[in-house]
Design a protein around this motif. Structure first.
Motif, PDB file in Angstrom:
ATOM      1  N   ALA A 233       0.913  -1.072   0.017  1.00  0.00           N
ATOM      2  CA  ALA A 233      -0.032  -0.272   0.142  1.00  0.00           C
ATOM      3  C   ALA A 233       0.892   1.301  -0.152  1.00  0.00           C
ATOM      4  O   ALA A 233       0.452   2.281  -0.622  1.00  0.00           O
ATOM      5  CB  ALA A 233      -0.880   0.024   1.106  1.00  0.00           C
ATOM      6  N   LEU A 234       2.078   1.138   0.861  1.00  0.00           N
ATOM      7  CA  LEU A 234       2.726   2.491   0.881  1.00  0.00           C
ATOM      8  C   LEU A 234       3.928   2.687  -0.014  1.00  0.00           C
ATOM      9  O   LEU A 234       4.710   3.590  -0.045  1.00  0.00           O
ATOM     10  CB  LEU A 234       3.159   2.752   2.347  1.00  0.00           C
ATOM     11  CG  LEU A 234       1.904   2.634   3.387  1.00  0.00           C
ATOM     12  CD1 LEU A 234       2.787   2.654   4.615  1.00  0.00           C
ATOM     13  CD2 LEU A 234       0.939   3.787   3.161  1.00  0.00           C
ATOM     14  N   SER A 235       4.356   1.461  -0.622  1.00  0.00           N
ATOM     15  CA  SER A 235       5.464   1.354  -1.326  1.00  0.00           C
ATOM     16  C   SER A 235       6.808   1.826  -0.715  1.00  0.00           C
ATOM     17  O   SER A 235       7.469   2.947  -1.214  1.00  0.00           O
ATOM     18  CB  SER A 235       5.495   2.268  -2.811  1.00  0.00           C
ATOM     19  OG  SER A 235       4.536   1.917  -3.320  1.00  0.00           O
ATOM     20  N   LEU A 236       7.212   1.236   0.278  1.00  0.00           N
ATOM     21  CA  LEU A 236       8.087   1.426   1.263  1.00  0.00           C
ATOM     22  C   LEU A 236       9.385   1.406   0.507  1.00  0.00           C
ATOM     23  O   LEU A 236       9.630   0.534  -0.270  1.00  0.00           O
ATOM     24  CB  LEU A 236       8.155   0.636   2.437  1.00  0.00           C
ATOM     25  CG  LEU A 236       6.842   0.634   3.231  1.00  0.00           C
ATOM     26  CD1 LEU A 236       6.972  -0.167   4.430  1.00  0.00           C
ATOM     27  CD2 LEU A 236       6.632   2.177   4.013  1.00  0.00           C
ATOM     28  N   PRO A 237      10.508   2.272   0.873  1.00  0.00           N
ATOM     29  CA  PRO A 237      11.945   2.079   0.490  1.00  0.00           C
ATOM     30  C   PRO A 237      12.682   0.648   0.894  1.00  0.00           C
ATOM     31  O   PRO A 237      11.972   0.088   1.861  1.00  0.00           O
ATOM     32  CB  PRO A 237      12.475   3.359   1.141  1.00  0.00           C
ATOM     33  CG  PRO A 237      11.682   3.762   2.315  1.00  0.00           C
ATOM     34  CD  PRO A 237      10.381   3.238   2.176  1.00  0.00           C
ATOM     35  N   ASP A 238      13.648   0.392   0.273  1.00  0.00           N
ATOM     36  CA  ASP A 238      14.323  -0.863   0.591  1.00  0.00           C
ATOM     37  C   ASP A 238      14.826  -0.867   1.957  1.00  0.00           C
ATOM     38  O   ASP A 238      14.867  -1.943   2.656  1.00  0.00           O
ATOM     39  CB  ASP A 238      15.410  -1.004  -0.266  1.00  0.00           C
ATOM     40  CG  ASP A 238      15.152  -1.215  -1.811  1.00  0.00           C
ATOM     41  OD1 ASP A 238      13.797  -1.580  -1.838  1.00  0.00           O
ATOM     42  OD2 ASP A 238      15.925  -0.915  -2.691  1.00  0.00           O
ATOM     43  N   LEU A 239      15.083   0.224   2.712  1.00  0.00           N
ATOM     44  CA  LEU A 239      15.670   0.053   4.121  1.00  0.00           C
ATOM     45  C   LEU A 239      14.436  -0.411   4.921  1.00  0.00           C
ATOM     46  O   LEU A 239      14.662  -0.896   6.003  1.00  0.00           O
ATOM     47  CB  LEU A 239      16.022   1.265   4.505  1.00  0.00           C
ATOM     48  CG  LEU A 239      16.549   1.698   5.808  1.00  0.00           C
ATOM     49  CD1 LEU A 239      17.850   0.617   6.080  1.00  0.00           C
ATOM     50  CD2 LEU A 239      17.035   2.957   6.262  1.00  0.00           C
TER      51      LEU A 239
END
Length: 307
Positions: A233-239
């Motif tokens: 849903a949020l397309s979180l960064p790789d970290l």
């Protein structure tokens, strides 16, 4: 308990033996003698670990755990693949990894949830705390003794399946099974440490059992579903994705095994895990932290526990 037995326990020459109850607990009975220097902290740790190991062996825990792992490993290895090649070997390892994520945490928690609170209810913990030994060493020794039993059962149970796979597929791809076996031992020890920690925090065995079941449900079922939904849903960064993986010992296990196989699974959170790019060193360190962290919390918490 007689005065002679209490005096023998204070001298470090013997402690009360324990016989298993029908419900899996223990009660004090006759004396059992330990060798070695129990005056040093490491000596005290060894005495408690040795006692815990002997009790688990006498109560047939090691036989039961080994049988469970052997049956499931052989069953999965038999029906997981038919291609006699390194790729066939890796297919079996991937199938076993999917089983281990559910089975090993459940078995480890069932084996460890009463490690401290169960001893308190049987009166054994009061006996140990009356001796000149640190409470923290009692917790750590208990964990080491049970970890020895669980680790041995895991290696033997899944090792039998590994030998059969080696005879069928040869050495091609066998290194992936060795990595899988080591990761499985680490996963089991991590959940055993979590179980010991919960047992230290709980005041009754029923509470510890409830916490253990909730812990299993969270780490094995709920965490991955929530993480997959949030990431999608949020397309979180790789970290952030990497932090999500490291926050769950089952996620660390999946990343270790899938990374060695070079596979991301068919879909779902397994594919997300495989794409994090976390190194083997980072994942291994995270699994070790999941073993040390809960035990450190338990060692600190036990000092404030009122019996």
């Amino acid at each position: 308990m007689t005065a002679d037995r209490r005096q023998a326990g204070r001298g470090g020459e013997s402690v009360s033996d324990i016989e298993p109850k029908p419900d899996g607990g223990y009660e004090t009975d006759t004396d059992v003698t330990h060798s070695g220097n129990s005056g040093t902290p490491l000596g005290q740790l060894f005495v408690v670990a040795e006692t815990e190991y002997r009790l688990a062996v006498r109560s047939r825990w090691i036989v039961a755990l080994t049988a469970i792992f052997t049956v499931f490993a052989l069953g999965m290895a038999t029906f997981s693949g038919s291609e006699t090649s390194p790729s066939g070997f890796e297919r079996v390892v991937a199938s076993l990894a999917a089983l281990v994520v559910y089975l090993v945490p459940l078995v480890a928690l069932a084996f460890s949830y009463d490690a401290i609170v169960g001893r308190e209810e049987s009166g054994w913990l009061q006996t140990l705390f009356s001796l000149p030994i640190s409470r923290s060493w009692v917790v750590l020794g208990t964990a080491v003794g049970r970890a020895t039993v669980l680790g041995s059962a895991t290696v033997i149970g899944f090792g039998v399946a590994g030998i059969l796979l080696l005879l069928e597929y040869g050495f091609g791809g066998f290194e992936s099974y060795v990595g899988f076996l080591l990761a499985t031992v680490g996963l089991g020890l991590a959940f055993l440490a979590i179980g010991v920690c919960l047992s230290t925090l709980a005041r009754e065995k029923t509470h510890a059992l409830g916490l253990a079941l909730l812990g299993w449900a969270w780490f094995v079922l709920i965490h991955d579903l929530l993480a997959l939904g949030v990431i999608g849903a949020l397309s979180l960064p790789d970290l952030a994705v990497s932090a999500t993986v490291l926050a769950n010992p089952t996620g660390v296990f999946r990343a270790l095994v899938l990374g060695a196989l070079g596979a991301g699974g068919d879909a779902g959170f397994a594919a997300v895990i495989a794409e994090t790019g976390l190194s083997t060193g980072v994942l291994s360190s995270a699994l070790v932290a999941w073993i040390i962290g809960p035990l450190a919390i338990a060692a600190v918490t036990i000092r404030r526990r009122r019996l």
